[in-house]
Write a protein that holds these residues in place. Structure first.
Motif, short mmCIF file in Angstrom:
data_model
loop_
_atom_site.label_atom_id
_atom_site.label_comp_id
_atom_site.label_asym_id
_atom_site.label_seq_id
_atom_site.Cartn_x
_atom_site.Cartn_y
_atom_site.Cartn_z
N ALA A 76 0.83 -1.20 0.00
CA ALA A 76 0.00 0.00 0.00
C ALA A 76 0.87 1.25 0.00
CB ALA A 76 -0.92 0.00 1.21
N LEU A 77 1.94 1.22 0.77
CA LEU A 77 2.83 2.38 0.83
C LEU A 77 3.52 2.63 -0.52
CD1 LEU A 77 4.48 1.97 4.35
CD2 LEU A 77 2.86 3.75 3.63
N LYS A 78 3.84 1.55 -1.23
CA LYS A 78 4.46 1.71 -2.55
C LYS A 78 3.51 2.41 -3.52
CE LYS A 78 7.59 -2.27 -2.31
NZ LYS A 78 7.92 -3.62 -2.88
N GLN A 79 2.22 2.13 -3.38
CA GLN A 79 1.23 2.76 -4.24
C GLN A 79 0.97 4.21 -3.83
OE1 GLN A 79 -0.25 1.41 -6.99
NE2 GLN A 79 1.06 -0.39 -6.73
N LEU A 80 0.93 4.45 -2.53
CA LEU A 80 0.59 5.78 -2.02
C LEU A 80 1.76 6.75 -2.10
CD1 LEU A 80 -1.34 4.49 1.09
CD2 LEU A 80 -2.37 5.86 -0.73
N VAL A 81 2.95 6.27 -1.73
CA VAL A 81 4.14 7.14 -1.71
C VAL A 81 5.29 6.43 -2.40
CG1 VAL A 81 3.64 8.65 0.25
CG2 VAL A 81 4.43 6.32 0.67
N PRO A 82 5.25 6.37 -3.74
CA PRO A 82 6.33 5.70 -4.46
C PRO A 82 7.67 6.40 -4.21
CG PRO A 82 4.92 6.96 -5.96
CD PRO A 82 4.23 6.95 -4.63
N LYS A 83 8.70 5.59 -4.12
CA LYS A 83 10.04 6.11 -3.80
C LYS A 83 10.03 6.91 -2.50
CE LYS A 83 11.82 6.04 -8.50
NZ LYS A 83 12.51 6.79 -9.59
N VAL A 84 9.36 6.33 -1.50
CA VAL A 84 9.27 6.98 -0.19
C VAL A 84 10.66 7.14 0.41
CG1 VAL A 84 8.95 4.75 0.97
CG2 VAL A 84 8.15 6.85 2.08
N LYS A 85 10.87 8.23 1.10
CA LYS A 85 12.18 8.51 1.70
C LYS A 85 12.48 7.57 2.86
CE LYS A 85 12.43 13.36 0.35
NZ LYS A 85 12.57 14.78 0.81
N ASP A 86 11.43 7.26 3.66
CA ASP A 86 11.61 6.38 4.81
C ASP A 86 10.37 5.52 4.95
OD1 ASP A 86 12.16 5.08 7.14
OD2 ASP A 86 12.28 6.86 8.41
N ALA A 87 10.46 4.28 4.52
CA ALA A 87 9.31 3.39 4.54
C ALA A 87 8.79 3.12 5.94
CB ALA A 87 9.67 2.07 3.86
N SER A 107 7.30 11.37 -0.34
CA SER A 107 8.16 10.85 -1.41
C SER A 107 8.26 11.85 -2.54
CB SER A 107 7.61 9.53 -1.95
OG SER A 107 6.42 9.76 -2.70
N SER A 108 9.37 11.81 -3.24
CA SER A 108 9.60 12.64 -4.42
C SER A 108 10.06 11.71 -5.53
CB SER A 108 10.66 13.71 -4.14
OG SER A 108 10.21 14.61 -3.15
N ASP A 109 9.13 11.44 -6.43
CA ASP A 109 9.44 10.53 -7.54
C ASP A 109 9.93 11.37 -8.72
OD1 ASP A 109 9.61 8.52 -9.35
OD2 ASP A 109 7.46 8.05 -9.41
N GLU A 110 11.26 11.45 -8.85
CA GLU A 110 11.85 12.26 -9.92
C GLU A 110 11.76 11.53 -11.26
OE1 GLU A 110 15.78 13.27 -8.77
OE2 GLU A 110 15.16 14.33 -6.94
N GLN A 111 11.24 12.24 -12.24
CA GLN A 111 11.01 11.63 -13.55
C GLN A 111 11.77 12.38 -14.65
OE1 GLN A 111 6.73 11.66 -13.80
NE2 GLN A 111 6.51 10.07 -12.23
N GLY A 112 12.95 12.83 -14.34
CA GLY A 112 13.81 13.48 -15.31
C GLY A 112 13.20 14.77 -15.85
N VAL A 113 13.18 14.88 -17.18
CA VAL A 113 12.66 16.10 -17.81
C VAL A 113 11.16 16.27 -17.58
CG1 VAL A 113 14.45 16.12 -19.57
CG2 VAL A 113 12.33 14.87 -20.00
N ASP A 114 10.51 15.21 -17.13
CA ASP A 114 9.07 15.29 -16.88
C ASP A 114 8.75 15.81 -15.48
OD1 ASP A 114 8.38 14.33 -19.39
OD2 ASP A 114 8.58 12.23 -18.73
N GLY A 115 9.79 16.21 -14.76
CA GLY A 115 9.57 16.78 -13.45
C GLY A 115 9.51 15.75 -12.33
N THR A 116 8.90 16.13 -11.23
CA THR A 116 8.85 15.28 -10.03
C THR A 116 7.42 15.18 -9.49
OG1 THR A 116 11.11 15.87 -9.41
CG2 THR A 116 9.69 14.98 -7.66
N GLN A 117 7.03 13.99 -9.17
CA GLN A 117 5.73 13.77 -8.53
C GLN A 117 5.94 13.69 -7.01
OE1 GLN A 117 2.56 13.72 -9.51
NE2 GLN A 117 3.12 14.21 -11.63
N PHE A 118 5.34 14.64 -6.30
CA PHE A 118 5.46 14.68 -4.84
C PHE A 118 4.20 14.10 -4.20
CE2 PHE A 118 4.39 16.82 -0.85
CZ PHE A 118 5.50 16.53 -0.08
N ARG A 119 4.40 13.32 -3.12
CA ARG A 119 3.26 12.77 -2.37
C ARG A 119 3.55 12.89 -0.87
NH1 ARG A 119 1.91 12.98 -6.84
NH2 ARG A 119 0.77 11.44 -8.12
N TRP A 120 2.51 13.15 -0.13
CA TRP A 120 2.62 13.18 1.34
C TRP A 120 1.42 12.44 1.92
CZ3 TRP A 120 -0.09 14.59 5.69
CH2 TRP A 120 0.65 14.70 6.89
#
Length: 241
Positions: A76-87, A107-120
């Motif tokens: 569930a955490l992988k879906q909610l906060v991908p690339k979480v800083k501290d699981a 989490s901050s899922d960096e996607q290169g030139v496509d920017g970053t997806q942030f989740r809290w």
């Protein structure tokens, strides 16, 4: 005749005594009836000493809370906060972990030139005990549940705010969604508040597209938060001793 003459003499004697002393000159039959009347009067006027029953309330269903950082599965955490800083999550301090607990992830899922997806993601658990002077545990939790909904609806800066009931989640649940701006970025926010008997679970989930990334869809965040709420309810239900 002799007895009648003596009684008459006694009455005449009492008639000559000052009024304050007349009461002491009554015959023996009158004294007896007077004492009986006084005793009956005292008995009827004495206050009742029967103790009133103490008020009772239904006992609390849940006596403890789960670790707030363990209410969600790893998947569930992988879906909610991908690339979480501290699981493991960041657990908030609490002086009474059996009644209150919080935990959060980001989490901050960096996607290169496509920017970053942030989740809290944040979860707060609040448990109540029954108190004869205040009310049952369920009643107290219901009152807190209503206050949490009101607080979410009053979020400063919230735009396009909507609230709707969420079925199949605890005894009652409400989801509040809204948009907000922060540091020039558009955020999508979802708050799901659930009551499970005497426990209230509040989940806050938000996301944003940073550095040029697309802003996440509010519908997707809502579905994810509702699924998270159901999992948190299931975990809390297992905490019953």
């Amino acid at each position: 005749m002799h007895r009648s003459a003596k009684r008459l003499a006694s009455l005449l004697t009492c008639a000559a005594v000052p009024a304050l002393l007349v009461a002491g000159c009554s015959g023996s039959d009158s004294d007896s009836s007077g004492d009986a009347s006084a005793s009956a009067s005292s008995a009827s006027s004495a206050p009742s000493r029967a103790a009133s029953p103490s008020p009772t309330v239904a006992p609390a269903k849940f006596k403890q809370l789960p670790n707030p950082c363990e209410v969600f599965s790893k998947d569930a955490l992988k879906q909610l906060v991908p690339k979480v800083k501290d699981a493991a999550g960041e657990r908030g301090r609490s002086s009474d972990s059996a009644s209150h607990g919080t935990c959060s992830w980001n989490s901050s899922d960096e996607q290169g030139v496509d920017g970053t997806q942030f989740r809290w993601l944040g979860v707060a658990l609040q448990r109540y005990d029954s108190d004869p002077g205040i009310g049952s545990a369920d009643k107290r939790a219901t009152n807190y549940y209503a206050k949490q909904i009101a607080a979410a609806k009053a979020t400063p800066g919230a735009e396009k705010l909507k609230a709707a009931t969420t079925s199949g989640t605890g005894d009652e649940a409400t989801a509040i969604t809204y948009d907000a701006k922060k540091d020039g970025n558009d955020y999508r926010n979802t708050t799901v508040i659930t009551r499970l008997s005497n426990v209230v679970i509040t989940i806050n989930y938000n996301g944003a597209g940073l550095a040029g990334a697309d802003t996440p869809k509010g519908e997707d965040l809502l579905k994810a938060a509702q699924a998270a709420a159901k999992e948190a309810v299931a975990t809390t239900a297992k905490a019953k001793p």
